[in-house]
Write a protein that holds these residues in place. Structure first.
Motif, mmCIF file in Angstrom:
data_model
loop_
_atom_site.group_PDB
_atom_site.id
_atom_site.type_symbol
_atom_site.label_atom_id
_atom_site.label_comp_id
_atom_site.label_asym_id
_atom_site.label_seq_id
_atom_site.Cartn_x
_atom_site.Cartn_y
_atom_site.Cartn_z
ATOM 1 N N TRP A 66 1.028 -1.633 -0.178
ATOM 2 C CA TRP A 66 0.194 0.097 -0.538
ATOM 3 C C TRP A 66 0.833 1.194 0.359
ATOM 4 O O TRP A 66 0.522 2.939 -0.530
ATOM 5 N N ALA A 67 1.895 1.141 0.847
ATOM 6 C CA ALA A 67 2.646 2.502 0.726
ATOM 7 C C ALA A 67 3.435 2.354 -0.877
ATOM 8 O O ALA A 67 3.860 3.948 -1.107
ATOM 9 N N VAL A 68 4.005 1.611 -1.064
ATOM 10 C CA VAL A 68 4.342 1.832 -3.043
ATOM 11 C C VAL A 68 3.223 2.428 -4.208
ATOM 12 O O VAL A 68 3.662 2.987 -4.335
ATOM 13 N N CYS A 69 1.406 1.880 -3.531
ATOM 14 C CA CYS A 69 0.887 3.070 -4.405
ATOM 15 C C CYS A 69 1.077 3.759 -3.807
ATOM 16 O O CYS A 69 0.347 4.731 -4.699
ATOM 17 N N ALA A 70 0.680 4.354 -2.738
ATOM 18 C CA ALA A 70 0.556 6.009 -2.406
ATOM 19 C C ALA A 70 1.492 6.843 -2.911
ATOM 20 O O ALA A 70 1.749 8.264 -3.319
ATOM 21 N N LEU A 122 -4.904 5.320 0.221
ATOM 22 C CA LEU A 122 -3.332 4.002 0.217
ATOM 23 C C LEU A 122 -2.362 3.383 1.347
ATOM 24 O O LEU A 122 -2.317 3.032 1.670
ATOM 25 N N ALA A 123 -2.187 5.151 1.416
ATOM 26 C CA ALA A 123 -1.274 5.434 2.771
ATOM 27 C C ALA A 123 -1.572 5.394 3.556
ATOM 28 O O ALA A 123 -1.203 3.844 4.923
ATOM 29 N N ILE A 124 -2.863 5.735 3.872
ATOM 30 C CA ILE A 124 -3.805 5.130 5.558
ATOM 31 C C ILE A 124 -3.794 3.912 5.588
ATOM 32 O O ILE A 124 -3.243 3.174 6.976
ATOM 33 N N LEU A 125 -3.475 2.280 4.693
ATOM 34 C CA LEU A 125 -4.138 1.755 4.839
ATOM 35 C C LEU A 125 -3.142 0.973 5.019
ATOM 36 O O LEU A 125 -2.389 0.148 5.732
ATOM 37 N N GLY A 126 -1.816 1.694 4.278
ATOM 38 C CA GLY A 126 -0.588 0.735 4.790
ATOM 39 C C GLY A 126 0.074 0.846 6.067
ATOM 40 O O GLY A 126 0.400 -0.002 6.286
ATOM 41 N N ALA A 127 -0.549 2.277 6.440
ATOM 42 C CA ALA A 127 -0.014 2.496 8.033
ATOM 43 C C ALA A 127 -0.800 1.704 8.743
ATOM 44 O O ALA A 127 -0.322 1.250 9.651
ATOM 45 N N GLY A 128 -2.382 1.874 8.159
ATOM 46 C CA GLY A 128 -2.722 0.413 9.398
ATOM 47 C C GLY A 128 -2.697 -0.634 9.399
ATOM 48 O O GLY A 128 -2.249 -1.177 10.542
ATOM 49 N N ALA A 129 -2.235 -1.147 8.407
ATOM 50 C CA ALA A 129 -1.595 -2.311 8.451
ATOM 51 C C ALA A 129 -0.005 -2.846 9.100
ATOM 52 O O ALA A 129 0.438 -3.709 9.986
ATOM 53 N N PHE A 160 11.117 1.598 9.210
ATOM 54 C CA PHE A 160 11.155 1.962 7.971
ATOM 55 C C PHE A 160 9.709 1.773 7.066
ATOM 56 O O PHE A 160 9.508 2.272 6.481
ATOM 57 N N VAL A 161 8.890 0.590 6.991
ATOM 58 C CA VAL A 161 7.494 0.410 6.305
ATOM 59 C C VAL A 161 6.616 1.543 6.994
ATOM 60 O O VAL A 161 6.273 2.740 6.344
ATOM 61 N N MET A 162 6.436 1.645 8.237
ATOM 62 C CA MET A 162 6.047 3.006 8.739
ATOM 63 C C MET A 162 6.404 4.415 8.513
ATOM 64 O O MET A 162 5.671 5.413 8.224
ATOM 65 N N LEU A 163 7.852 4.251 8.148
ATOM 66 C CA LEU A 163 7.884 5.972 8.252
ATOM 67 C C LEU A 163 7.972 6.203 6.600
ATOM 68 O O LEU A 163 6.973 7.380 6.070
#
Length: 189
Positions: A66-70, A122-129, A160-163
């Motif tokens: 999700w982070a890459v998508c964002a 998208l970034a919120i989905l990644g951050a939530g996961a 780093f994923v969260m960052l």
């Protein structure tokens, strides 16, 4: 057809909004590009570092996806900021035939708002996961006892994923704010 005096009377207002759009586009371009680079580097470190770990954490893969998508959406926003600079430059032109219409300019800005909001989602989905994985790891550690399962340790790569997600949220948020502000400026003129 407009007379020369009508063109001169319209020119300062149009040139003023053109300058505003162009300058705002450049500022947003560089700020969002910087945030996209920081987010991309953080995700690159997290993704490549996972290959070196003994035990991969599959839960973080969703956060990285999700982070890459964002970040990809953020890069589209960077391109759109550059497009703002071209719109502003054409509005500054003294020849009114080269000016984009107010409707076209408004349509471009509204598209940028929608794209930035999708990037935030998208970034919120990644951050939530990612937060869910980090919370699960932190509560699975018994207090005061040595950790014997390396999968339960929160590693720097996990952070780093969260960052990457938070930086992508910030970049897309700034894109949204910039576009909303530009939309307001265009409607004033």
């Amino acid at each position: 057809m407009q007379t020369e005096s009508e063109v001169r009377s319209l020119a300062p207002a149009t040139q003023g909004i053109g300058h505003t759009v162009r300058l705002t586009g450049w500022i947003a371009f560089w700020v969002q590009l910087g945030l996209a680079v920081v987010s991309g580097i953080a995700l690159l470190v997290a993704a490549t570092g996972r290959g070196f770990a003994d035990q991969a954490n599959p839960g973080l893969g969703v956060g990285i996806f999700w982070a890459v998508c964002a970040v990809l959406v953020l890069l589209f926003g960077v391109y759109w900021d550059y497009r703002y600079t071209r719109i502003g430059k054409s509005l500054e032109n003294l020849n009114p035939a080269l000016h984009p219409s107010k409707a076209d300019t408004t349509k471009a800005i509204r598209l940028a708002i929608i794209v930035s909001l999708v990037g935030i989602l998208l970034a919120i989905l990644g951050a939530g996961a990612t937060v869910a994985v980090l919370v699960a790891k932190s509560i699975s550690q018994p207090p005061g006892v040595a950790i014997t399962d390396p999968n339960k340790i929160i590693r720097a790569l996990d952070v780093f994923v969260m960052l990457g997600n938070i930086t992508a949220i910030t970049g897309n948020f700034l894109g949204t704010i910039t576009s909303i502000w530009l939309l307001e400026q265009v409607h004033k003129h």
